[in-house]
Design a protein around this motif. Structure first.
Motif: not given
Length: 185
Positions: A80, A83, A120-121, A124-125, A127-128, A174, A178, A183
């Motif tokens: 985690v 990155n 990218t952010i 990630i958000e 996928e979460i 995740l 990603l 990503v």
């Protein structure tokens, strides 16, 4: 039921062996001390009311589980946090603050880099957000709020094993999602 003296005597008798065993496994003296201490605390808290004869049977399993937990946390933390390794301390600050680092980075980056970072952010958000509710809750409590397994289990109202399962599934999901979006760490 083990008396406090019997529990103390047992812990004194096995502390060096437990430390050596853990040190061989993790190869880090500080981590080994922490793991042994956590295992001893768990033994005292959860099994202190058991007969003294059971302590030598229970403690090795508690120590093995604590060591396994340490490896899992290390693996996930490294995955985690990997990155974020590019964000070192800014201007000699003592504490690292990711949000400040992102603000500083965004002030000095090109438009293309800013767009890439935002995408990218967002990925990630997203996928979460698509994780099943329990996996998302466990993931955020463990790796965002930095609660340990026991605290997360108490907060979620489930067993520690369930927390570990939810976190493992969340991390794998995740990573797969990603990677599929390009990503990569």
């Amino acid at each position: 039921m083990a008396s406090p003296t019997e529990l103390s005597d047992f812990l004194k008798s096995c502390e060096k062996r437990a430390f050596k065993r853990t040190l061989y496994a993790v190869r880090d003296a500080d981590a080994a001390l922490d793991i042994v201490q956590d295992a001893m605390i768990r033994l005292a808290e959860k099994y202190g009311d058991r007969p003294a004869a059971e302590l030598p049977l229970v403690f090795p399993r508690i120590l093995a589980n604590a060591t396994t937990d340490w490896f899992r946390r290390s693996k996930v933390r490294n995955t985690v946090v990997q990155n974020f390794s590019a964000f070192e301390q800014i201007d000699g600050e003592d504490a690292f603050d990711l949000l400040e680092a992102l603000d500083q980075a965004s002030a000095n980056e090109s438009a293309a880099d800013a767009l890439s970072r935002q995408q990218t952010i967002r990925a990630i958000e997203q996928e979460i957000g698509e994780l099943p509710a329990r996996q998302r809750e466990a993931f955020l409590l463990r790796y965002w709020e930095e609660l340990d397994v026991a605290e997360t289990a108490a907060a979620m109202g489930c067993s520690e094993g369930s927390v570990k399962t939810h976190c493992s599934r969340a991390v794998h999901a995740l990573a797969r999602a990603l990677r599929a979006k390009g990503v990569a760490p």
